[in-house]
Scaffold this motif. Structure first.
Motif, PDB file in Angstrom:
ATOM      1  N   ASP A 105     -12.297  -2.741  11.947  1.00  0.00           N
ATOM      2  CA  ASP A 105     -12.607  -4.024  11.320  1.00  0.00           C
ATOM      3  C   ASP A 105     -12.260  -4.037   9.828  1.00  0.00           C
ATOM      4  O   ASP A 105     -12.881  -4.730   9.039  1.00  0.00           O
ATOM      5  CB  ASP A 105     -14.085  -4.407  11.509  1.00  0.00           C
ATOM      6  N   GLY A 106     -11.300  -3.241   9.442  1.00  0.00           N
ATOM      7  CA  GLY A 106     -10.856  -3.214   8.058  1.00  0.00           C
ATOM      8  C   GLY A 106      -9.377  -3.510   8.016  1.00  0.00           C
ATOM      9  O   GLY A 106      -8.682  -3.384   9.013  1.00  0.00           O
ATOM     10  N   ASN A 107      -8.915  -3.912   6.854  1.00  0.00           N
ATOM     11  CA  ASN A 107      -7.478  -4.185   6.767  1.00  0.00           C
ATOM     12  C   ASN A 107      -6.814  -3.603   5.521  1.00  0.00           C
ATOM     13  O   ASN A 107      -5.676  -3.899   5.235  1.00  0.00           O
ATOM     14  CB  ASN A 107      -7.201  -5.689   6.863  1.00  0.00           C
ATOM     15  N   VAL A 108      -7.514  -2.741   4.786  1.00  0.00           N
ATOM     16  CA  VAL A 108      -6.921  -2.111   3.609  1.00  0.00           C
ATOM     17  C   VAL A 108      -6.661  -0.641   3.926  1.00  0.00           C
ATOM     18  O   VAL A 108      -7.578   0.126   4.178  1.00  0.00           O
ATOM     19  CB  VAL A 108      -7.827  -2.237   2.367  1.00  0.00           C
ATOM     20  N   ILE A 109      -5.382  -0.279   3.931  1.00  0.00           N
ATOM     21  CA  ILE A 109      -4.964   1.079   4.247  1.00  0.00           C
ATOM     22  C   ILE A 109      -4.495   1.745   2.963  1.00  0.00           C
ATOM     23  O   ILE A 109      -3.563   1.269   2.323  1.00  0.00           O
ATOM     24  CB  ILE A 109      -3.803   1.081   5.262  1.00  0.00           C
ATOM     25  N   GLY A 110      -5.133   2.831   2.591  1.00  0.00           N
ATOM     26  CA  GLY A 110      -4.718   3.596   1.427  1.00  0.00           C
ATOM     27  C   GLY A 110      -3.859   4.764   1.871  1.00  0.00           C
ATOM     28  O   GLY A 110      -4.190   5.451   2.831  1.00  0.00           O
ATOM     29  N   ILE A 111      -2.744   4.982   1.186  1.00  0.00           N
ATOM     30  CA  ILE A 111      -1.879   6.116   1.490  1.00  0.00           C
ATOM     31  C   ILE A 111      -1.734   6.947   0.229  1.00  0.00           C
ATOM     32  O   ILE A 111      -1.288   6.461  -0.800  1.00  0.00           O
ATOM     33  CB  ILE A 111      -0.507   5.662   2.020  1.00  0.00           C
TER      34      ILE A 111
END
Length: 163
Positions: A40-46
């Protein structure tokens, strides 16, 4: 004649490698989409455990394009180039972008090399580490995990790549 055969062989090897790379990127993009759906999240940190700015940014760009090809609206935020600091409204930028995009990929600075890396990671719903094969050492990776753990952050996956 021999020169042409050698050139053709090199070209074929490059094409095979490029096809494998595209297949891998497609698989990773699908994985990221599933991760976001399940969390339920949409921020992906790389981020990474070692400094490899250009390679990491290139892979982030390619992943962003691949996600867009799959019909989702995604945005790449390059924290290192866009001048977004922890003090300079990262939270506001993410809040604004969350409403406009299905997925947001945030290029986070190397965790051991930059203190801001952990701060960015805390603001992401999903954290992936991008590690270059035979370049990132176990010690670098271990240091990254220890630093993240001390802040209560657990990476959701590791992507390894070879240049």
């Amino acid at each position: 004649m021999l020169e042409m055969k050698i050139r053709d062989r090199i070209k074929n090897k490059f094409m095979e490698r490029n096809d494998k790379f595209q297949e891998s990127i497609g698989y990773i993009a699908n994985y990221l989409i599933r991760l976001c759906e399940n969390s339920d999240g949409n921020v992906i940190g790389i981020s990474s455990s070692r400094e490899c700015k250009e390679e990491k940014l290139d892979i982030c760009r390619i992943l962003n394009k691949e996600i867009n090809k799959k019909g989702l609206n995604s945005k790449l935020i390059d924290s290192e180039r866009e001048g977004i600091g922890i003090s300079k409204n990262l939270e506001e930028v993410l809040t604004k972008e969350r409403t406009k995009n299905d997925l947001i990929i945030v290029n986070i600075p190397s965790i051991p090399d930059y203190a801001d890396g952990v701060e960015y990671a805390q603001k992401c719903d999903i954290l992936l580490l991008l590690e270059r094969y035979m370049y990132s050492t176990y010690k670098d990776y271990e240091e990254t995990l220890i630093r993240l753990k001390s802040y209560g952050i657990k990476p959701d996956g590791v992507i390894t790549y070879e240049m």
